[in-house]
Write a protein that holds these residues in place. Structure first.
Motif, PDB file in Angstrom:
ATOM      1  N   CYS A  50       0.922  -1.422   0.338  1.00 49.40           N
ATOM      2  CA  CYS A  50      -0.185  -0.418  -0.260  1.00 49.40           C
ATOM      3  C   CYS A  50       0.594   1.202  -0.462  1.00 49.40           C
ATOM      4  N   GLN A  51       0.215   2.034  -0.672  1.00 51.49           N
ATOM      5  CA  GLN A  51       0.793   3.930  -0.264  1.00 51.49           C
ATOM      6  C   GLN A  51       0.515   4.369   1.025  1.00 51.49           C
ATOM      7  N   PRO A  52       1.060   4.565   2.574  1.00 48.95           N
ATOM      8  CA  PRO A  52       1.348   5.337   3.516  1.00 48.95           C
ATOM      9  C   PRO A  52       0.051   6.442   3.344  1.00 48.95           C
ATOM     10  N   THR A  53      -0.656   6.054   4.719  1.00 48.22           N
ATOM     11  CA  THR A  53      -1.521   7.593   4.591  1.00 48.22           C
ATOM     12  C   THR A  53      -1.362   7.388   6.224  1.00 48.22           C
ATOM     13  N   LEU A  54      -1.844   9.517   6.661  1.00 49.11           N
ATOM     14  CA  LEU A  54      -1.559   9.804   7.713  1.00 49.11           C
ATOM     15  C   LEU A  54      -2.970   8.464   8.600  1.00 49.11           C
ATOM     16  N   GLN A  55      -3.876   8.308   8.150  1.00 46.71           N
ATOM     17  CA  GLN A  55      -4.975   8.134   8.342  1.00 46.71           C
ATOM     18  C   GLN A  55      -4.820   6.216   8.503  1.00 46.71           C
ATOM     19  N   MET A  56      -3.919   5.814   7.846  1.00 45.30           N
ATOM     20  CA  MET A  56      -4.102   3.608   8.376  1.00 45.30           C
ATOM     21  C   MET A  56      -3.107   3.673   9.744  1.00 45.30           C
ATOM     22  N   THR A  57      -3.481   2.312   9.442  1.00 38.99           N
ATOM     23  CA  THR A  57      -3.104   1.830  10.680  1.00 38.99           C
ATOM     24  C   THR A  57      -1.929   0.920  10.293  1.00 38.99           C
ATOM     25  N   PRO A  58      -1.101   0.479  10.877  1.00 41.48           N
ATOM     26  CA  PRO A  58      -0.703  -0.961  11.119  1.00 41.48           C
ATOM     27  C   PRO A  58      -1.623  -2.214  11.092  1.00 41.48           C
ATOM     28  N   GLU A  59      -2.245  -2.241  11.698  1.00 45.55           N
ATOM     29  CA  GLU A  59      -2.966  -3.594  11.874  1.00 45.55           C
ATOM     30  C   GLU A  59      -3.990  -3.438  10.190  1.00 45.55           C
ATOM     31  N   SER A  60      -4.370  -2.559  10.292  1.00 48.07           N
ATOM     32  CA  SER A  60      -5.225  -2.142   8.477  1.00 48.07           C
ATOM     33  C   SER A  60      -4.060  -3.045   7.468  1.00 48.07           C
ATOM     34  N   LEU A  61      -2.462  -2.864   7.429  1.00 47.07           N
ATOM     35  CA  LEU A  61      -2.359  -3.600   6.849  1.00 47.07           C
ATOM     36  C   LEU A  61      -1.997  -5.067   6.985  1.00 47.07           C
ATOM     37  N   ILE A  62      -1.551  -5.055   8.408  1.00 48.24           N
ATOM     38  CA  ILE A  62      -1.764  -6.307   8.609  1.00 48.24           C
ATOM     39  C   ILE A  62      -3.024  -7.345   7.838  1.00 48.24           C
ATOM     40  N   GLU A  63      -4.209  -6.810   8.921  1.00 49.10           N
ATOM     41  CA  GLU A  63      -4.752  -7.542   8.040  1.00 49.10           C
ATOM     42  C   GLU A  63      -5.662  -7.713   6.831  1.00 49.10           C
ATOM     43  N   ALA A  64      -4.607  -6.599   6.519  1.00 50.39           N
ATOM     44  CA  ALA A  64      -4.917  -7.090   4.324  1.00 50.39           C
ATOM     45  C   ALA A  64      -4.081  -8.335   3.838  1.00 50.39           C
ATOM     46  N   ALA A  65      -2.480  -7.998   4.663  1.00 45.10           N
ATOM     47  CA  ALA A  65      -1.601  -9.497   4.421  1.00 45.10           C
ATOM     48  C   ALA A  65      -2.410 -10.914   5.586  1.00 45.10           C
ATOM     49  N   ASP A  66      -3.370 -10.971   5.239  1.00 44.52           N
ATOM     50  CA  ASP A  66      -3.735 -11.465   6.635  1.00 44.52           C
ATOM     51  C   ASP A  66      -4.933 -12.781   5.846  1.00 44.52           C
ATOM     52  N   ARG A  67      -5.173 -11.341   4.934  1.00 45.82           N
ATOM     53  CA  ARG A  67      -7.027 -11.865   4.027  1.00 45.82           C
ATOM     54  C   ARG A  67      -5.870 -12.960   3.276  1.00 45.82           C
ATOM     55  N   GLN A  68      -5.248 -11.925   2.432  1.00 39.67           N
ATOM     56  CA  GLN A  68      -4.291 -12.462   1.726  1.00 39.67           C
ATOM     57  C   GLN A  68      -3.203 -14.200   1.906  1.00 39.67           C
ATOM     58  N   LEU A  69      -3.241 -14.600   2.950  1.00 34.96           N
ATOM     59  CA  LEU A  69      -2.649 -15.692   3.435  1.00 34.96           C
ATOM     60  C   LEU A  69      -3.478 -16.520   3.613  1.00 34.96           C
ATOM     61  N   TYR A  70      -5.186 -16.263   3.365  1.00 34.37           N
ATOM     62  CA  TYR A  70      -6.419 -17.043   3.713  1.00 34.37           C
ATOM     63  C   TYR A  70      -6.409 -17.729   2.273  1.00 34.37           C
ATOM     64  N   VAL A  71      -6.336 -16.642   1.510  1.00 36.60           N
ATOM     65  CA  VAL A  71      -6.284 -16.664  -0.108  1.00 36.60           C
ATOM     66  C   VAL A  71      -5.892 -18.109  -0.353  1.00 36.60           C
ATOM     67  N   ALA A  72      -4.412 -17.700  -0.194  1.00 38.62           N
ATOM     68  CA  ALA A  72      -3.258 -18.389  -0.565  1.00 38.62           C
ATOM     69  C   ALA A  72      -3.394 -19.685  -0.380  1.00 38.62           C
ATOM     70  N   LYS A  73      -3.753 -20.148   1.121  1.00 41.23           N
ATOM     71  CA  LYS A  73      -4.504 -21.903   1.705  1.00 41.23           C
ATOM     72  C   LYS A  73      -5.535 -21.950   1.037  1.00 41.23           C
ATOM     73  N   ALA A  74      -6.606 -21.533   1.046  1.00 44.42           N
ATOM     74  CA  ALA A  74      -7.851 -22.136  -0.382  1.00 44.42           C
ATOM     75  C   ALA A  74      -7.653 -21.983  -1.309  1.00 44.42           C
ATOM     76  N   GLY A  75      -5.881 -21.976  -1.588  1.00 46.91           N
ATOM     77  CA  GLY A  75      -6.105 -21.588  -3.662  1.00 46.91           C
ATOM     78  C   GLY A  75      -5.187 -22.808  -3.688  1.00 46.91           C
ATOM     79  N   GLY A  76      -4.480 -24.101  -2.929  1.00 46.55           N
ATOM     80  CA  GLY A  76      -4.255 -25.102  -2.672  1.00 46.55           C
ATOM     81  C   GLY A  76      -2.849 -25.193  -2.092  1.00 46.55           C
ATOM     82  N   ARG A  77      -2.516 -23.979  -1.370  1.00 49.83           N
ATOM     83  CA  ARG A  77      -1.905 -23.956  -0.419  1.00 49.83           C
ATOM     84  C   ARG A  77      -0.419 -23.945  -1.378  1.00 49.83           C
ATOM     85  N   ASN A  78       0.868 -24.009  -0.688  1.00 49.58           N
ATOM     86  CA  ASN A  78       2.029 -23.352  -1.607  1.00 49.58           C
ATOM     87  C   ASN A  78       2.193 -23.121  -2.421  1.00 49.58           C
ATOM     88  N   ARG A  79       1.555 -21.406  -2.229  1.00 54.27           N
ATOM     89  CA  ARG A  79       1.573 -20.280  -3.338  1.00 54.27           C
ATOM     90  C   ARG A  79       1.758 -19.157  -2.419  1.00 54.27           C
TER      91      ARG A  79
END
Length: 78
Positions: free
Chosen positions: A39-68
């Motif tokens: 992401c492009q950081p903004t003053l309104q952004m929290t570190p937790e928001s970025l961590i949550e977005a990455a966590d969602r992508q991890l679940y997408v990777a696992k749901a897609g068959g893992r090892n990705r």
């Protein structure tokens, strides 16, 4: 970034570390799935928001068959 993360994933796979807890076969090896968010950081952004977005992508990777790798670019306004 996706290319670098995929090299990391492939490097772990290429180590051929046996999965000690598996009774299925001796050839099953350890692999990893990676979720990342850019992401492009903004003053309104929290570190937790970025961590949550990455966590969602991890679940997408696992749901897609893992090892990705799944990477997304997000606009975080909170």
């Amino acid at each position: 970034m996706h290319r670098a993360l995929d090299r990391l994933r492939a490097g772990v796979e290429d180590l051929h570390i046996a999965h000690g807890a598996s009774d299925a076969s001796d050839w099953i090896s350890i692999s990893i799935s990676i979720g990342a968010a850019l992401c492009q950081p903004t003053l309104q952004m929290t570190p937790e928001s970025l961590i949550e977005a990455a966590d969602r992508q991890l679940y997408v990777a696992k749901a897609g068959g893992r090892n990705r790798v799944c990477v997304t670019e997000v606009a975080l306004d909170h």
